[in-house]
Scaffold this active site. Structure first.
Site, PDB file in Angstrom:
ATOM      1  N   ARG A 370       0.838  -1.203   0.000  1.00  0.00           N
ATOM      2  CA  ARG A 370       0.000   0.000   0.000  1.00  0.00           C
ATOM      3  C   ARG A 370       0.874   1.255   0.000  1.00  0.00           C
ATOM      4  O   ARG A 370       0.744   2.135   0.850  1.00  0.00           O
ATOM      5  CB  ARG A 370      -0.928  -0.006   1.209  1.00  0.00           C
ATOM      6  N   CYS A 371       1.752   1.304  -0.973  1.00  0.00           N
ATOM      7  CA  CYS A 371       2.810   2.301  -0.912  1.00  0.00           C
ATOM      8  C   CYS A 371       3.410   2.469  -2.290  1.00  0.00           C
ATOM      9  O   CYS A 371       3.590   1.509  -3.015  1.00  0.00           O
ATOM     10  CB  CYS A 371       3.864   1.785   0.062  1.00  0.00           C
TER      11      CYS A 371
END
Ligand code: CDP
Length: 795
Positions: A370-371
């Site tokens: 998530r990055c």
């Protein structure tokens, strides 16, 4: 009714339309890879290494072959005869598919068995006898670079040690000069621990090779189906048009489902050899122990400061532990992803970053959980450093940020590492956040509580992050330029289908892409169906990760709709019997400029495209668009957390969380809020619950859901959300990405809050997860607490 209300009514931009995909998800009617059953399907299980580093002396598979129901036992040696024992990674390294010479991490794939059912396959795996000769183990960069360290990747030529890269960016000399002018230098070093995306659905695939048609169909849990098709075509040397990758519903990805995993490759080979469909579904332990981890980076840096709070320069060094294979998902030119986006929201005149990557005996790490390619580590360090620098200067932490934030009239702003940030209202976001949390009041409460022996703390995290790679000039994965595409087909009754090269995993693309078309064409969103994830039907795209879908695929949807509208305009002119220049557009309708009541709807234009087009016009109403963004999008966020720490136990409770997000124009405010709440929840879990690490023997400690805790509604704090809207200047509808912002910026807010509560002790850092025993240790012994491996394995 105003135009905006008209648009909300049809489900266009700004409408909190309910998620259409939830119709099937909440009824349990999703279609996940494991739900798919094909005639004659066999099942595959993987034998994993119990040791972290060992030479393989022998593998005896004879007992496994003898078990009734077993169809195939694959070993590295067999893979090697087909040139498939190793595969390329997304970072130009190689990764073992099945181990041949050595095992290099605990959980590495050693062999696999294909059988009538998964239980037989599992039993047969246990019947395989592997003789190992243990080797010394490395679990961190310090050990990896020590004199005499064993070389983990002795399979590679020109790899005399365990260093993968040394990379640098910025102005070293200029930074040194600025440090020489500083009134004060503030330093910080910390470890951002491994964290695991842990989607509820693990990875899996069903390979189905049809000898008669020579077609290979693979149903699989991938966030990037087209990239997988390209990889299969290039690695297995199969013709690309004979490969169909279908990514059905995905039960959460978070970056975990970007890489190519050995299980995928083995199931494909098994299906080709057996000419039957072969299903592989990873179990939870397999997922936690062996698939793409994130982070595991040591960060140290310093700020050159003036006494009045102005930052003069920043320098930083990162040491990344990549595990046994360098398999980061990253835009190829930057070895440490987009780490150099650190401090992008602050006016830092000059900076220098050095980065080193090393191998260790751990599962390959560095997926973008998530990055956007290491920005989580970058923003975490930035915001922990900002708080520490404020303390070192004796300044208020909010004021210190305000002094240094890029001002609204400074855009476009060139960061010291060369990014161009183009829009934002950073100070306004901070103000909204401070107001919402009741900053001044809380500081007073904190003082009063301290006088009574209670410890309250407040943590702030303000950040902008680069979302939406490419542009294609600067960003590529394995040489494939980063852009995206969409196809829009309007049927004759005015209903439509949109297909994109992205692949959502729960983000709501089926809802929001329709909203973009609604906005552009005035068709009701309910009349538009969205399809993603099938390489035979979807146009080429780089997939969904790093919050790039709205910035790139979403923009492609808008551009395709604009092409459709341009053709519809010509059809309208024909129907209205005027020239195209005399035709005006309003949501869903063209009209004659001089006679506004004389008009035709977009649906009438659609019908005309198939039944009454002008002479010479190609029939049909459809368009495709490939979108190569001119720049990344730069959302901004301010997260503020207040906590109370129990000095006797180290337990800390969250009192309040305020989030102010500026992701430009919001397509669907409800979905955006869901994304932010999800990110804040994950940030909370990373900061204080999720513990996965390694002992000195390379045993993975915490690879189960007793230690690696998933936050439930019970422990997750409540969130108060606010918005500021600064449209993105280059995105067709002004949107910026948002999916990962809270997971990126959130952790520092939680940790800063705890550190604020114990600031008077002089402790500068407690590594995540900030577990109660670590806080207790810091308070009791007044010392920093590192969570870096190796940890003791004796309990
Ligand atoms: O690439 P990914 O879908 O993970 O992230 P994203 O592009 O940030 O979008 C996450 C979800 O939020 C999608 O459904 C978007 O369409 C939606 N979104 C939105 O409604 N408005 C924005 N400005 C950004 C995203």
């Amino acid at each position: 009714m105003t135009k905006a209300l008209d648009e909300i009514k049809i489900g266009g931009l700004g409408s909190s339309r309910k998620r259409v995909e939830d119709n099937r998800f909440i009824r349990g009617k999703g279609n996940y890879t494991d739900d798919i059953v094909l005639p004659g399907m066999l099942h595959m299980e993987i034998l994993r290494s119990p040791l972290a580093h060992a030479r393989i002396k022998s593998i005896d598979t004879s007992r496994a072959w003898d078990i009734p129901g077993v169809h195939l036992v694959l070993t590295g040696e067999m893979m090697a005869t087909r040139n498939l024992a190793w595969m390329p990674t997304l970072s130009y390294d190689t990764q073992a598919v099945l181990a041949t010479d050595k095992v290099r991490f605990q959980g590495q794939e050693v062999a696999c068995v294909v059988a009538d059912d998964p239980y037989i396959a599992k039993d047969a795996c246990e019947a395989i006898q592997v003789e190992y000769e243990p080797l010394p183990v490395i679990v961190n960069p310090q050990q990896a670079t020590a004199d005499g360290a064993p070389v983990i990747r002795d399979d590679k030529e020109n790899q005399p040690d365990n260093v993968i890269y040394n990379w640098e960016v910025g102005d070293k000399d200029g930074t040194e000069r600025a440090f020489a002018q500083a009134d004060k230098i503030s330093t910080l070093s910390l470890h951002y621990p491994r964290s695991h995306p842990s989607p509820i659905e693990c990875c899996g695939s069903i390979a189905d090779f049809n000898r008669a048609t020579s077609k290979l169909t693979v149903y699989m849990t991938t966030q990037a189906p087209h990239i997988i098709r390209a990889a299969v075509a290039l690695v297995a040397e199969l013709p690309e048009h004979m490969i169909r990758i279908i990514s059905p519903d995905i039960g959460g990805g978070f970056g975990n489902k970007v890489p190519v995993y050995p299980g995928y490759v083995c199931s494909i080979l098994a299906s080709i050899l057996l000419e039957r469909p072969v299903k592989w579904i990873e179990d939870k332990t397999g997922n936690l122990i062996s698939t793409g981890f994130a982070r595991d980076v040591y960060l140290e840096g310093e700020l050159a400061l003036r006494n009045d709070g102005k930052i003069l320069a920043m320098r930083m060094h990162t040491d990344a532990d990549h595990g046994a294979f360098f398999s980061d998902a990253q835009p190829s030119k930057f070895k440490i992803g987009l780490m150099h986006s650190t401090f992008a929201c602050y006016d830092v005149p000059v900076a220098h970053l050095t980065a080193r990557g090393t191998y260790s005996n751990k599962a390959p790490g560095g997926v973008a959980y998530r990055c956007s390619f290491r920005v989580t580590e970058a923003m975490f360090f930035q915001e922990r450093m900002m708080q520490q620098a404020a303390y070192d200067l004796g300044l208020d932490q909010a004021e210190f940020r305000r002094v240094n934030l890029v001002r609204d009239d400074d855009f476009p702003h060139r960061t010291p590492f060369g990014f161009l940030t183009d829009s934002g209202q950073y100070a306004k976001c901070l103000d909204v956040g401070l107001e919402a949390i009741g900053y001044q009041d809380f500081l007073r409460q904190k003082e009063e509580a301290r006088a009574r022996g209670r410890r309250l703390g407040i943590g702030i995290s303000t950040m902008t992050e680069p979302l939406g790679a490419g542009n294609s000039r600067e960003y590529d994965i394995l040489g494939i330029k980063m852009f995206d595409s969409a196809e829009l087909r309007v049927h004759l009754t005015g209903k439509a289908i949109v297909r994109t090269g992205a692949r959502g995993q729960g983000q709501g693309h089926e809802t929001t892409w329709a909203q973009i078309v609604s906005h552009e064409l005035g068709l009701p969103a309910d009349d538009i169906v969205v399809e993603e994830g099938d390489t035979d039907t979807a146009p080429f795209g780089m997939g969904t990760y790093a919050s790039r879908s709205t910035p790139v695929a979403g923009a492609a949807v808008a551009m395709a709709a604009r092409k459709v509208r341009a053709k519809a305009r010509r059809l309208a002119a024909h129907l209205l019997e005027v020239s195209e220049e005399d035709v005006e557009w309003e949501l869903g309708r063209f009209y004659v400029r001089s006679a506004p009541d004389h008009g035709v709807t977009i649906q009438e234009c659609a019908m005309a495209a198939y039944s009454n087009m002008p002479d010479g016009m190609e029939p049909g109403l459809e368009a495709s668009a490939y979108y190569d963004p001119p720049n990344l999008t730069w959302p901004f966020a301010c997260y503020i957390v207040t906590v109370e720490v129990d000095p006797d136990t180290g337990v800390w409770d969250v009192l309040n969380v305020v989030a102010v997000d500026d992701c430009g124009v919001r397509i669907n405010p409800m979905i955006v809020e869901g994304q932010i709440m999800g990110g804040l929840t994950e940030a909370y879990a990373m900061s204080n619950m999720q513990f996965i690490t390694f002992d000195a023997e390379g045993n993975c400690v915490g690879s189960n859901y007793m230690d690696y805790l998933l936050p439930t509604a019970w422990e997750t704090p409540g969130f108060e959300l606010h918005e500021v809207v600064t449209p993105c200047p280059h995105h067709p509808i002004g949107a910026k990405g948002v999916g990962e912002c809270a997971a990126v910026g959130g952790p520092a807010a939680y940790v800063n809050a705890v550190m604020d509560a114990i600031q008077d002790t002089g402790v500068r850092n407690i590594d995540m997860p900030v577990l109660p025993d670590r806080v207790w240790e810091a308070l009791t012994f007044r010392r920093d607490v590192s969570g870096a491996p190796p940890v003791r394995s004796d309990g």
